[in-house]
Motif scaffolding. Structure first.
Motif, mmCIF file in Angstrom:
data_model
loop_
_atom_site.group_PDB
_atom_site.id
_atom_site.type_symbol
_atom_site.label_atom_id
_atom_site.label_comp_id
_atom_site.label_asym_id
_atom_site.label_seq_id
_atom_site.Cartn_x
_atom_site.Cartn_y
_atom_site.Cartn_z
ATOM 1 N N ASN A 106 0.625 -1.281 0.052
ATOM 2 C CA ASN A 106 0.044 0.051 -0.161
ATOM 3 C C ASN A 106 0.962 1.240 0.042
ATOM 4 O O ASN A 106 0.558 2.163 0.648
ATOM 5 N N GLY A 107 1.984 1.285 -0.778
ATOM 6 C CA GLY A 107 2.812 2.316 -0.748
ATOM 7 C C GLY A 107 3.700 2.562 0.270
ATOM 8 O O GLY A 107 4.790 3.432 0.178
ATOM 9 N N ALA A 108 3.725 1.901 1.415
ATOM 10 C CA ALA A 108 4.620 1.966 2.458
ATOM 11 C C ALA A 108 5.598 0.800 2.404
ATOM 12 O O ALA A 108 5.477 -0.419 2.173
ATOM 13 N N ALA A 109 6.897 0.912 2.762
ATOM 14 C CA ALA A 109 7.953 0.023 2.916
ATOM 15 C C ALA A 109 7.840 -0.967 3.948
ATOM 16 O O ALA A 109 7.320 -0.337 5.013
ATOM 17 N N LEU A 110 7.968 -2.166 3.630
ATOM 18 C CA LEU A 110 7.616 -3.143 4.895
ATOM 19 C C LEU A 110 8.796 -2.837 5.657
ATOM 20 O O LEU A 110 10.184 -2.799 5.381
ATOM 21 N N TRP A 111 8.382 -2.770 7.318
ATOM 22 C CA TRP A 111 9.253 -2.658 8.421
ATOM 23 C C TRP A 111 10.449 -3.559 8.168
ATOM 24 O O TRP A 111 11.385 -3.053 8.588
ATOM 25 N N HIS A 112 10.288 -4.777 8.172
ATOM 26 C CA HIS A 112 11.378 -5.668 8.196
ATOM 27 C C HIS A 112 12.485 -5.512 7.346
ATOM 28 O O HIS A 112 13.536 -5.980 7.640
ATOM 29 N N SER A 113 12.425 -4.621 6.415
ATOM 30 C CA SER A 113 13.336 -4.405 5.542
ATOM 31 C C SER A 113 14.388 -3.448 6.214
ATOM 32 O O SER A 113 15.639 -3.299 5.760
ATOM 33 N N PHE A 114 14.154 -2.608 7.376
ATOM 34 C CA PHE A 114 14.873 -1.644 7.680
ATOM 35 C C PHE A 114 15.696 -2.294 8.919
ATOM 36 O O PHE A 114 14.831 -2.664 9.721
ATOM 37 N N SER A 115 16.925 -2.410 8.860
ATOM 38 C CA SER A 115 17.654 -2.765 9.851
ATOM 39 C C SER A 115 18.850 -2.193 9.899
ATOM 40 O O SER A 115 19.611 -1.510 8.739
ATOM 41 N N PRO A 116 19.840 -2.346 10.973
ATOM 42 C CA PRO A 116 20.999 -1.564 11.008
ATOM 43 C C PRO A 116 21.974 -2.133 9.891
ATOM 44 O O PRO A 116 22.833 -1.530 9.326
ATOM 45 N N THR A 117 21.873 -3.481 9.453
ATOM 46 C CA THR A 117 22.705 -4.060 8.396
ATOM 47 C C THR A 117 22.467 -3.465 6.929
ATOM 48 O O THR A 117 23.345 -3.230 6.139
ATOM 49 N N THR A 118 21.035 -3.098 6.794
ATOM 50 C CA THR A 118 20.551 -2.604 5.557
ATOM 51 C C THR A 118 20.763 -1.158 5.545
ATOM 52 O O THR A 118 20.674 -0.477 4.453
ATOM 53 N N CYS A 119 20.930 -0.493 6.383
ATOM 54 C CA CYS A 119 20.805 1.117 6.699
ATOM 55 C C CYS A 119 21.975 1.560 7.543
ATOM 56 O O CYS A 119 21.762 2.873 7.689
ATOM 57 N N ALA A 120 23.056 0.994 7.709
ATOM 58 C CA ALA A 120 23.915 1.433 8.824
ATOM 59 C C ALA A 120 24.523 2.831 8.195
ATOM 60 O O ALA A 120 24.804 3.651 8.998
ATOM 61 N N PRO A 121 24.981 3.136 7.213
ATOM 62 C CA PRO A 121 25.461 4.277 6.799
ATOM 63 C C PRO A 121 24.698 5.367 7.087
ATOM 64 O O PRO A 121 25.298 6.594 7.346
ATOM 65 N N VAL A 122 23.279 5.334 7.113
ATOM 66 C CA VAL A 122 22.514 6.519 7.277
ATOM 67 C C VAL A 122 22.030 6.928 8.615
ATOM 68 O O VAL A 122 21.156 7.608 9.306
ATOM 69 N N LEU A 123 22.266 5.442 9.630
ATOM 70 C CA LEU A 123 21.756 5.656 11.026
ATOM 71 C C LEU A 123 21.970 6.850 11.834
ATOM 72 O O LEU A 123 21.365 7.429 12.519
ATOM 73 N N PRO A 124 23.256 7.482 11.715
ATOM 74 C CA PRO A 124 23.605 8.693 12.663
ATOM 75 C C PRO A 124 22.670 9.824 12.084
ATOM 76 O O PRO A 124 22.378 10.779 13.063
ATOM 77 N N TRP A 125 22.009 9.839 10.821
ATOM 78 C CA TRP A 125 21.196 10.917 10.525
ATOM 79 C C TRP A 125 19.671 10.654 10.468
ATOM 80 O O TRP A 125 18.786 11.196 9.839
ATOM 81 N N ALA A 126 19.268 9.277 11.034
ATOM 82 C CA ALA A 126 17.970 8.924 11.144
ATOM 83 C C ALA A 126 17.323 8.981 12.505
ATOM 84 O O ALA A 126 17.943 8.897 13.372
ATOM 85 N N SER A 127 15.796 9.287 12.367
ATOM 86 C CA SER A 127 15.023 9.066 13.419
ATOM 87 C C SER A 127 13.830 8.288 13.264
ATOM 88 O O SER A 127 13.532 8.292 11.973
ATOM 89 N N VAL A 128 13.485 7.178 13.726
ATOM 90 C CA VAL A 128 12.478 6.499 13.728
ATOM 91 C C VAL A 128 11.398 6.535 14.546
ATOM 92 O O VAL A 128 11.430 6.808 15.789
ATOM 93 N N ILE A 129 10.236 7.048 14.051
ATOM 94 C CA ILE A 129 8.997 7.497 14.730
ATOM 95 C C ILE A 129 8.043 6.284 14.412
ATOM 96 O O ILE A 129 7.574 5.800 13.482
#
Length: 161
Positions: free
Chosen positions: A35-58
């Motif tokens: 429904n237009g939203a990414a599946l949450w299980h895709s977001f993880s430290p291994t898939t998103c490590a480079p951007v985590l310092p600039w990330a907020s998860v709400i």
């Protein structure tokens, strides 16, 4: 404050390719969607490590019968920019009224129209200089029914990974 929240949206081509927002935008595009939203299980430290310092998860949830937006992750660079660590707190408890109204309008937009928003804006920090940043707000779903997680990537315009 105006009745309608106006976002000065920009296209991905206007963000430097190695900026955290651009890097995450390309990653988000690859995630499976519902429904237009990414599946949450895709977001993880291994898939998103480079951007985590600039990330907020709400996380959008219900607390005592009211909708709340809980900051589940606040990257170190976000904490430096904001001057505080709001991890674990509800936006409703930490933002000033005008800032909260503005942020909720923006979050509600991404909840009602799942996808992402990219923008360049100036963020005022009390007692400090204004910071020009690129921002990306990305819809995620854990329950696969509605947007219940939002990942916000924010970095000063000159940030390069």
């Amino acid at each position: 404050m105006s009745e309608r929240f106006v976002i000065d949206a920009i296209e991905i081509d206007n963000i430097p390719e190695q900026h955290p927002v651009s890097v995450f935008s390309r990653k988000w595009a690859e995630f499976p969607k519902k429904n237009g939203a990414a599946l949450w299980h895709s977001f993880s430290p291994t898939t998103c490590a480079p951007v985590l310092p600039w990330a907020s998860v709400i996380e959008r949830t219900v607390v005592e019968g009211k909708t709340a937006h809980i900051m589940r992750l606040q990257g170190t660079e976000i904490e430096k920019m904001a001057g505080l660590n709001a991890q674990g707190a509800a936006l409703e408890d930490v933002l000033a009224k005008a800032a909260l109204e503005e942020r909720l309008r923006e979050l509600n937009h991404i909840i009602m129209s799942p996808g992402y928003l990219l923008s360049k804006t100036v963020i005022p920090f009390e007692g400090r200089d204004f910071i020009e940043v690129y921002r990306g707000i990305f819809a995620f779903t854990k329950d696969e029914v509605s947007v219940d997680r939002i990942v916000m990537i924010v970095g000063p315009e000159n940030t390069i990974l």
